[in-house]
Design an enzyme around this catalytic site. Sequence first.
Site, PDB file in Angstrom:
ATOM      1  N   ARG A 234      17.769   2.058   4.594  1.00 23.54           N
ATOM      2  CA  ARG A 234      17.589   2.627   3.266  1.00 23.54           C
ATOM      3  C   ARG A 234      18.279   3.989   3.201  1.00 23.54           C
ATOM      4  O   ARG A 234      18.323   4.721   4.200  1.00 23.54           O
ATOM      5  CB  ARG A 234      16.095   2.823   2.968  1.00 23.54           C
ATOM      6  CG  ARG A 234      15.368   1.537   2.622  1.00 23.54           C
ATOM      7  CD  ARG A 234      15.805   0.960   1.278  1.00 23.54           C
ATOM      8  NE  ARG A 234      15.089  -0.264   0.933  1.00 23.54           N
ATOM      9  CZ  ARG A 234      15.532  -1.502   1.172  1.00 23.54           C
ATOM     10  NH1 ARG A 234      16.701  -1.693   1.767  1.00 23.54           N
ATOM     11  NH2 ARG A 234      14.828  -2.558   0.808  1.00 23.54           N
TER      12      ARG A 234
ATOM     13  N   HIS B 251      25.326  -1.594  -0.657  1.00 23.13           N
ATOM     14  CA  HIS B 251      24.054  -2.283  -0.363  1.00 23.13           C
ATOM     15  C   HIS B 251      24.245  -3.808  -0.354  1.00 23.13           C
ATOM     16  O   HIS B 251      23.602  -4.539  -1.112  1.00 23.13           O
ATOM     17  CB  HIS B 251      22.964  -1.883  -1.367  1.00 23.13           C
ATOM     18  CG  HIS B 251      21.581  -2.144  -0.855  1.00 23.13           C
ATOM     19  ND1 HIS B 251      20.502  -1.334  -1.121  1.00 23.13           N
ATOM     20  CD2 HIS B 251      21.093  -3.153  -0.073  1.00 23.13           C
ATOM     21  CE1 HIS B 251      19.414  -1.829  -0.553  1.00 23.13           C
ATOM     22  NE2 HIS B 251      19.743  -2.950   0.095  1.00 23.13           N
TER      23      HIS B 251
END
Length: 316
Positions: free
Chosen positions: A231, A279
Amino acid sequence: MSVKEETLLLVAPVTWAGIWTAPIAAQAPELKVFVHDRDEYDPAAIDYVLSFRPPPGLLKTLPNIRAVFSLGAGVDGFLADPEYPRQVPLVRFVHESLAREMAHYAVLHALLFHRRQRNFDAAQTDHAWRQSFPPRKTEDTHIGIFGMGEIGCVIAAAFRDLGFPVTGWSRTRKDLSGVRSYAGEAERAEFLAGTDILVCVLPLTDDTRGILNKDLFAQLPRGAYLINIARGGHQVPEDIISAIDGGQLEGATLDVFDPEPLPPNSPLWSHPKITVTPHVAALTDPFVMAKSAVDGIRLIQSGKPLINVVDFERGY
Ligand code: NDP
Ligand code: OXD
């Protein structure tokens, strides 16, 4: 007496709703599916929720939900909601396909660094036959996996099978053949000191937020490489840039950012030693995800315990 129709609420960008609703309809045609922000629904009639980052406060307005299913492995998007109704089980997505894609990504970017591919790319741009980049030895390049969970263990095994020495760090000790396990804060410094390529696959929790910072980089051997596929909240971007500019890190591959999308003016985009991807290290397969949620619903319907339930105290 009629049996109540069960309902699922999808809370996801409306433009993508069909990606998730079609495989659910195919696998559980009896389930009535509503899409938040598109359909009108009675909050009291919702039994299950499928989402990744629901708007904070939304879930507490659904008084009868029996389970929430995450579209992804990471559940920080739910736990960021201080009003998440904690009596409702939160089920994360765990599947070998996701772990395998993450392993492919980590191996790809580690090898690009290890084999100095970026130098050859630059030489090709110059039409130059440059063979002079000294090779790194695989047996001397230590891969450290930060987070030895469902995904980290698969990544560790992939590197081990390619002949790299591999270590892993987690809260609790692991027993994975050929991979040395370090556990807890007390063993973190030793793990970092022996890591040439650090692959971060930790969940984002209060304990791990901002963990990829200058103090940590200083504990790695000089010239180490960072791959963050966990993350964006794990990393301190300015510290990554100064560690690279100062030579402590040789470079980094970053798939995740805070915020996402990465703003166009972020210096991470244009740093010559940083690779940015949007991502995409592993994308959840909608059919597999739908099956996993439907399997969970079937467990609830038959009174059996759910699997892959998040521990709210641990935060993952
Ligand atoms: P798991 O929950 O299975 O594994 C988490 C691991 O981290 C465990 O080994 C756990 O230790 C360890 N850990 C957690 N907190 C600490 C801590 N404070 N100190 C040391 N170790 C800790 O998660 P997954 O492997 O399924 O997923 C990991 C993350 O990957 C997700 O949370 C998500 O953020 C990210 N992800 C990113 C994707 C992308 O496309 N970029 C796709 C999929 C996932 P222990 O085993 O002892 O509990
Ligand atoms: C996940 C993700 O957590 O895709 O699964 O980031």
